[in-house]
Write a protein that holds these residues in place. Structure first.
Motif, PDB file in Angstrom:
ATOM      1  N   GLY A  22       0.821  -1.203   0.000  1.00 27.94           N
ATOM      2  CA  GLY A  22       0.000   0.000   0.000  1.00 27.94           C
ATOM      3  C   GLY A  22       0.858   1.258   0.000  1.00 27.94           C
ATOM      4  O   GLY A  22       1.986   1.261   0.505  1.00 27.94           O
ATOM      5  N   SER A  23       0.317   2.307  -0.575  1.00 30.72           N
ATOM      6  CA  SER A  23       1.062   3.555  -0.735  1.00 30.72           C
ATOM      7  C   SER A  23       1.493   4.167   0.593  1.00 30.72           C
ATOM      8  O   SER A  23       2.639   4.592   0.754  1.00 30.72           O
ATOM      9  CB  SER A  23       0.223   4.574  -1.510  1.00 30.72           C
ATOM     10  OG  SER A  23       0.003   4.116  -2.824  1.00 30.72           O
ATOM     11  N   GLY A  24       0.572   4.248   1.555  1.00 31.90           N
ATOM     12  CA  GLY A  24       0.894   4.859   2.843  1.00 31.90           C
ATOM     13  C   GLY A  24       2.022   4.123   3.554  1.00 31.90           C
ATOM     14  O   GLY A  24       2.944   4.747   4.093  1.00 31.90           O
ATOM     15  N   ALA A  25       1.948   2.796   3.554  1.00 31.11           N
ATOM     16  CA  ALA A  25       3.012   2.002   4.179  1.00 31.11           C
ATOM     17  C   ALA A  25       4.325   2.167   3.422  1.00 31.11           C
ATOM     18  O   ALA A  25       5.399   2.218   4.032  1.00 31.11           O
ATOM     19  CB  ALA A  25       2.611   0.524   4.232  1.00 31.11           C
ATOM     20  N   GLY A  26       4.244   2.283   2.108  1.00 30.32           N
ATOM     21  CA  GLY A  26       5.456   2.481   1.314  1.00 30.32           C
ATOM     22  C   GLY A  26       6.138   3.794   1.649  1.00 30.32           C
ATOM     23  O   GLY A  26       7.362   3.848   1.821  1.00 30.32           O
ATOM     24  N   VAL A  27       5.360   4.865   1.750  1.00 30.23           N
ATOM     25  CA  VAL A  27       5.920   6.173   2.102  1.00 30.23           C
ATOM     26  C   VAL A  27       6.535   6.100   3.501  1.00 30.23           C
ATOM     27  O   VAL A  27       7.643   6.578   3.732  1.00 30.23           O
ATOM     28  CB  VAL A  27       4.848   7.287   2.005  1.00 30.23           C
ATOM     29  CG1 VAL A  27       5.343   8.583   2.643  1.00 30.23           C
ATOM     30  CG2 VAL A  27       4.456   7.505   0.556  1.00 30.23           C
TER      31      VAL A  27
END
Length: 195
Positions: free
Chosen positions: A64-69
């Motif tokens: 997921g994007s949030g976890a990646g950031v």
């Protein structure tokens, strides 16, 4: 033979083997995590790139994007990906800076995008209809401006260069939109910033 002659002979043999044995290059292992929307394309890119590139292995987890950031900010990955470009506040949290590069787009993104953004954080407004799909946006890969490992940074620069050329040709067959040439040129101009 005297003991010191045996020891000297053994040392000579070991030294000779050490000097004549070729050094085996260590494989560069790169770990990334983030956006799930582009995972089918990114996964195909990494599989293909790993096959054609000797000594480099890129692993990407769809978290997921949030976890990646968050993983990028915490420096638990070598690169990340997001369906939303990082905000100024998130960028400020990345020690030594971040390079944000669009890699592909969802179906409606290019029709409504302003491609003149100076920093390549190209914002596209998603449709307001809650049933709207696919995601109408770009997806970005996020790289450290100063990674700290020259071999990893070099391999990531090489990968992005490959993705902007050969990788873009794989996008359409997997349901993504290849970047227009104007964006490809701008991404390639920023590749040297991945250090």
């Amino acid at each position: 033979m005297r003991p010191y002659h045996v020891a000297a002979f053994a040392l000579a043999v070991i030294a000779n083997l050490t000097w004549t044995t070729p050094t085996v290059a260590q494989e560069v292992r790169i770990n990334g995590a983030g956006a799930s929307f582009p995972f089918p394309l990114y996964s195909a890119w990494f599989r293909h790139y790993n096959r054609i590139t000797s000594g480099v292995r890129i692993n990407y987890q769809s978290v997921g994007s949030g976890a990646g950031v968050r993983n990028l900010i915490n420096r638990t990955v070598d690169f990340s990906a997001s369906d939303a470009a990082m905000t100024d506040a998130e960028i400020a949290e990345v020690q030594d800076g971040v390079v944000i590069l669009p890699m592909t787009a969802g179906q409606a993104a290019l029709a409504s995008a302003d491609l003149s953004s100076d920093d390549l954080r190209i914002w596209v407004t998603d449709p307001s209809d809650p049933a709207a799909y696919p995601i109408a946006t770009f997806t970005w890969m996020l790289f450290f401006r100063s990674h700290g490992n020259d071999r990893v940074a070099e391999a990531l620069r090489d990968f992005v260069t490959w993705a902007m050329a050969d990788g873009q040709g794989m996008a359409e067959e997997l349901g993504y939109i290849p970047l227009p040439e104007i964006l490809v040129k701008r991404v390639l101009a920023q590749v040297p910033d991945i250090q």
